[in-house]
Write a protein that holds these residues in place. Structure first.
Motif, short mmCIF file in Angstrom:
data_model
loop_
_atom_site.label_atom_id
_atom_site.label_comp_id
_atom_site.label_asym_id
_atom_site.label_seq_id
_atom_site.Cartn_x
_atom_site.Cartn_y
_atom_site.Cartn_z
N ASN A 79 0.85 -1.19 0.00
CA ASN A 79 0.00 0.00 0.00
C ASN A 79 0.88 1.24 0.00
O ASN A 79 1.47 1.61 1.02
CB ASN A 79 -0.91 0.00 1.23
N LEU A 80 0.98 1.87 -1.13
CA LEU A 80 1.89 3.00 -1.28
C LEU A 80 1.21 4.33 -1.04
O LEU A 80 1.74 5.38 -1.40
CB LEU A 80 2.51 2.98 -2.68
N SER A 81 0.07 4.32 -0.41
CA SER A 81 -0.58 5.55 0.04
C SER A 81 -0.60 5.52 1.55
O SER A 81 -1.22 4.65 2.15
CB SER A 81 -2.01 5.67 -0.51
N GLY A 82 0.11 6.43 2.17
CA GLY A 82 0.21 6.44 3.62
C GLY A 82 0.49 7.83 4.13
O GLY A 82 0.24 8.83 3.47
N THR A 83 1.03 7.91 5.36
CA THR A 83 1.40 9.18 5.96
C THR A 83 2.82 9.07 6.49
O THR A 83 3.26 8.01 6.92
CB THR A 83 0.46 9.57 7.10
N ASP A 84 3.52 10.19 6.46
CA ASP A 84 4.88 10.19 7.00
C ASP A 84 4.85 10.45 8.50
O ASP A 84 3.78 10.49 9.12
CB ASP A 84 5.74 11.22 6.28
N TRP A 144 8.85 -4.23 -1.03
CA TRP A 144 7.79 -4.55 -0.09
C TRP A 144 8.17 -4.14 1.33
O TRP A 144 9.28 -4.39 1.79
CB TRP A 144 7.50 -6.05 -0.09
N GLU A 145 7.23 -3.52 2.01
CA GLU A 145 7.35 -3.34 3.45
C GLU A 145 7.03 -4.69 4.10
O GLU A 145 6.07 -5.36 3.72
CB GLU A 145 6.36 -2.27 3.91
N THR A 146 7.85 -5.10 5.05
CA THR A 146 7.73 -6.45 5.62
C THR A 146 7.29 -6.38 7.07
O THR A 146 7.84 -5.63 7.87
CB THR A 146 9.07 -7.20 5.53
N ILE A 185 7.89 -4.15 12.03
CA ILE A 185 7.72 -3.70 10.64
C ILE A 185 9.04 -3.10 10.18
O ILE A 185 9.57 -2.18 10.81
CB ILE A 185 6.59 -2.68 10.51
N SER A 186 9.58 -3.61 9.10
CA SER A 186 10.85 -3.14 8.56
C SER A 186 10.67 -2.74 7.10
O SER A 186 9.62 -3.00 6.49
CB SER A 186 11.93 -4.22 8.69
N ASP A 187 11.70 -2.12 6.54
CA ASP A 187 11.62 -1.58 5.17
C ASP A 187 10.38 -0.69 5.04
O ASP A 187 9.62 -0.77 4.06
CB ASP A 187 11.59 -2.70 4.13
N ILE A 188 10.18 0.15 6.03
CA ILE A 188 8.96 0.96 6.13
C ILE A 188 8.85 1.91 4.94
O ILE A 188 9.80 2.62 4.59
CB ILE A 188 8.96 1.75 7.44
N LEU A 189 7.67 1.93 4.32
CA LEU A 189 7.41 2.85 3.23
C LEU A 189 7.19 4.24 3.81
O LEU A 189 6.27 4.46 4.60
CB LEU A 189 6.18 2.40 2.44
N GLY A 190 8.05 5.18 3.45
CA GLY A 190 7.96 6.52 4.00
C GLY A 190 8.60 7.54 3.09
O GLY A 190 8.97 7.25 1.94
N VAL A 191 8.74 8.77 3.59
CA VAL A 191 9.20 9.89 2.79
C VAL A 191 10.60 10.31 3.24
O VAL A 191 10.87 10.40 4.44
CB VAL A 191 8.23 11.09 2.91
N ARG A 192 11.46 10.55 2.27
CA ARG A 192 12.78 11.12 2.55
C ARG A 192 12.87 12.47 1.83
O ARG A 192 12.57 12.56 0.63
CB ARG A 192 13.88 10.19 2.10
N ASP A 216 15.22 3.21 6.47
CA ASP A 216 16.10 2.35 7.26
C ASP A 216 15.66 2.44 8.72
O ASP A 216 16.38 2.93 9.59
CB ASP A 216 17.55 2.78 7.09
N ALA A 217 14.42 2.01 8.98
CA ALA A 217 13.81 2.16 10.29
C ALA A 217 12.95 0.93 10.59
O ALA A 217 12.58 0.18 9.68
CB ALA A 217 12.97 3.43 10.35
N LYS A 218 12.64 0.75 11.87
CA LYS A 218 11.80 -0.36 12.30
C LYS A 218 10.83 0.11 13.37
O LYS A 218 11.18 0.92 14.23
CB LYS A 218 12.65 -1.51 12.84
#
Length: 651
Positions: free
Chosen positions: A265-270, A312-314, A342-349, A365-367
């Motif tokens: 799901n590539l629609s989220g919030t930072d 994929w976020e895992t 939750i690793s490989d978190i989909l987020g904004v840089r 690079d967060a969990k």
């Protein structure tokens, strides 16, 4: 799907807020028969006028599934499934001239068409067998394909000579900028899976599975994800050393599981709550107009940077639990502990501010970690011929926290790397400033305003904040005569735990069910009180709560709320305070249902049940806002109380 007017009010949210805040001393209509308007605070529409806004949606949905199953040999079943879910909706919106938004636009009309089409294909093979009456084996494998698509078309106009057109003749509007829009999205997933279930002597249990998931939402470098899982169980109530308790212990099943799943799901919030949408490729869109000579030309600009390395976020889950049953099922339930990472978190840089696009969606690079426990107990408390009483109780508790922060994370002075989600960091209020009080952070304290605790400060050198080697701002550890982020204190960790309690009684033909639940360890900002006692809306002539009589003034120096010289924010909007924070635990009776069942054999009616039902009859809470469950720092709609009388006939 609420159409928004030019004042930022939706049909529902605007009506609710204006009903709270519109001046109560204004009539519904003025002497000319027009709806009254506020002289100040004009973005608040007349709530009665809002009822004339029309916002309708007509939805048609079609669902279909077909399957074919074939058993070529004993115990082997092949199954194919095909399905579709198609829906389309037509939206109609019109703001007549009598309303605020309609009057400002000489009428405003919109029409929207939405379509959503999902297709699904599945194929599976399942084989099961029993060997020697002690070994049970089931093997399954399959594949699944899904395709999801949406599209929309929007048209709108303003400046109509009459309300009679409504949304039925958009071309009759003379608006200088008619609304035209369209768009579409699609996504595909393809999955393969295999699963093995094995049971030995109904004592030992094993389940192993493996999934391969592919998604078109990712670039070609990382479209596929690989997710294993395994769980084991042991019912030691069947062991010899427990058989002496036969008749008391029916089941004591210890189980544990480990598994991974993926999120595409590539629609989220930072981290700041800002919405984002990711794309595997660069996306361009219209970005205004440019002039070449005497001609306007549509400009196309880069909207979002694609990331071909997005993957994929895992989510990795571990759980251990116990299922139990005692005294022939009179008492049963389960206990579970779970841990999720939750690793490989989909987020904004963030990118350089000089770039055309200043951010990019990446795998951080967060969990994050979620852990907690759940418990449930069901009892047949009383079991007699004419009277039974069954109960069910559940308890859920969890905590969320960071395990690891992204390398680009910039900590604030009060943040830690492994902070818990739901931490409430706020300025701590110490009552209201009284005449003659000295205040460390200002040379001109205003009586009646909130007194905040000055507890800490930044360590500086040559006017610049100092940092340690890990990038954390350094503290002085003592008051510094300023109110800033260094003075924020953790006033709560806002992670509620939930308790549910259900009771069912039966006496002869009567049945009574009472269901209730509660949330505890919960705090909320009473946004309604903060807004409706705020001095700012007094200037606008808006409605206020009757509690403003408790506002501080020179003749009432022990008032509950700040004087009219201070806005609700305290010291600047950027620093939230605990002044309007309240305990928001609650116990809610969800339902009370009473019924009576009888039969009419002479009329060939097996049973008739007459019942009355109360939904949400009452609530126990110290929270003074509208509802501790649904309030969201503002104008929420309260939970409704519903009464139902019914008749159920079984032929």
């Amino acid at each position: 799907n609420v159409a928004m007017d030019n004042g930022g009010y939706g049909l529902t949210s605007g009506l609710l807020q204006s009903a709270y805040m519109f001046s109560p001393n204004l009539p519904v209509r003025d002497e000319n028969g027009d709806y009254s308007k506020k002289v100040l605070g004009t973005n608040q529409p007349n709530p009665v006028a809002q009822l004339e806004l029309t916002n309708q949606t007509r939805t048609t949905r079609f669902l279909a599934n077909v399957f074919l199953q074939y058993e070529p040999i004993k115990n082997l079943k092949l199954k194919g499934v095909a399905g579709t879910d198609f829906s389309q909706s037509e939206g109609y919106y019109y703001a007549p001239l009598s309303t605020q938004v309609g009057g400002a636009n000489n009428g405003k009309a919109d029409r929207r068409h939405n379509e959503k089409t999902d297709y699904q294909l599945q194929f599976s093979a399942n084989y099961s067998t029993m060997l020697n009456d002690r070994h049970y084996l089931a093997v399954s494998a399959g594949t699944e394909y899904m395709k999801m698509g949406t599209q929309y078309l929007l048209a709108g106009n303003t400046d109509f000579v009459s309300d009679s057109f409504s949304w039925n003749n958009l071309g009759a509007g003379a608006g200088s900028k008619p609304t035209v829009g369209s768009g579409s999205t699609f996504a595909e997933t393809l999955s393969y899976y295999a699963r093995v279930n094995y049971t030995f002597d109904e004592r030992f249990f094993l389940t192993a599975n493996f999934r391969i998931d592919g998604s078109s939402m990712f670039g070609k470098n990382h479209q596929w994800g690989y997710f294993p899982g395994i769980s084991v169980g042991w019912d030691f109530a069947r062991e010899k050393f427990v058989k002496s308790l036969q008749g008391t212990v029916d089941q004591l099943k210890l189980r544990a599981g480990f598994g991974q799943t993926g999120n595409d799901n590539l629609s989220g919030t930072d981290d700041n709550g800002n919405a984002f949408t990711a794309y595997p490729y660069n996306v361009y869109r219209q970005s205004g107009n440019v002039i070449f000579g005497d001609t306007y030309n549509t400009a196309i600009g880069l909207y979002a940077l694609g990331n071909p390395n997005l993957k994929w976020e895992t989510q990795t889950d571990f759980n251990i639990g116990l299922d139990f049953s005692l005294w022939n099922g009179r008492v049963s339930g389960s206990l579970d502990y779970f841990n999720r990472v939750i690793s490989d978190i989909l987020g904004v840089r963030r990118l350089s501010s000089a770039s055309e696009v200043t951010s990019m969606v990446v795998n951080l690079d967060a969990k994050k970690q979620t852990y907690g426990f759940e418990a449930s107990v069901n009892t047949e408390t009383i079991k007699r011929k004419n009277f039974q009483w069954n109960t069910g109780m559940t308890l859920t508790f969890y905590r969320d926290r960071w395990l690891k922060r992204d390398r680009n994370w910039v900590p604030k002075i009060y943040e830690t790397e492994k902070a818990y989600m739901g931490e409430e960091w706020r300025l701590v209020s110490m009552g209201l400033i009284q005449p003659g009080n000295g205040v460390s952070y200002t040379s001109n304290p205003v009586p009646g305003t909130i007194l905040f605790a000055d507890v800490d400060g930044y360590m500086t050198k040559d006017g610049n904040i100092m940092y340690n080697e890990d990038g954390y701002p350094l503290r002085t550890g003592k008051p510094d005569g300023k109110i800033d982020e260094a003075d924020l204190q953790k006033v709560a960790v806002n992670v509620p735990y939930t308790i549910g309690f259900n009771n069912t009684f039966r006496y002869k033909n009567f049945d009574l069910n009472i269901g209730m639940y509660g949330k505890f360890n919960q705090w909320k900002q009473n946004g309604l009180a903060a807004t409706l006692t705020d001095a700012g809306i007094l200037i606008e002539g808006s409605n206020q709560m009757v509690e403003v009589k408790e506002r501080w003034n020179s003749d009432h120096q022990y008032g509950k709320y700040p004087s009219s010289l201070q806005r609700k924010y305290g010291v600047g909007k950027e620093f939230a305070s605990d002044f309007y924070m309240e305990k928001a635990w609650f116990i809610r009776v969800r339902n009370i249902d009473l019924g009576y069942t009888f039969s009419l054999p002479a009329y060939k009616i097996n049973s008739v049940r007459v019942y009355v039902s109360l939904l949400n009859p009452f609530l126990i809470t110290p929270y003074s806002g509208i509802d501790p469950e649904t309030d969201n720092n503002g104008f929420s709609y309260p939970n409704s109380r519903t009464y139902t009388i019914g008749l159920h006939i079984n032929l």
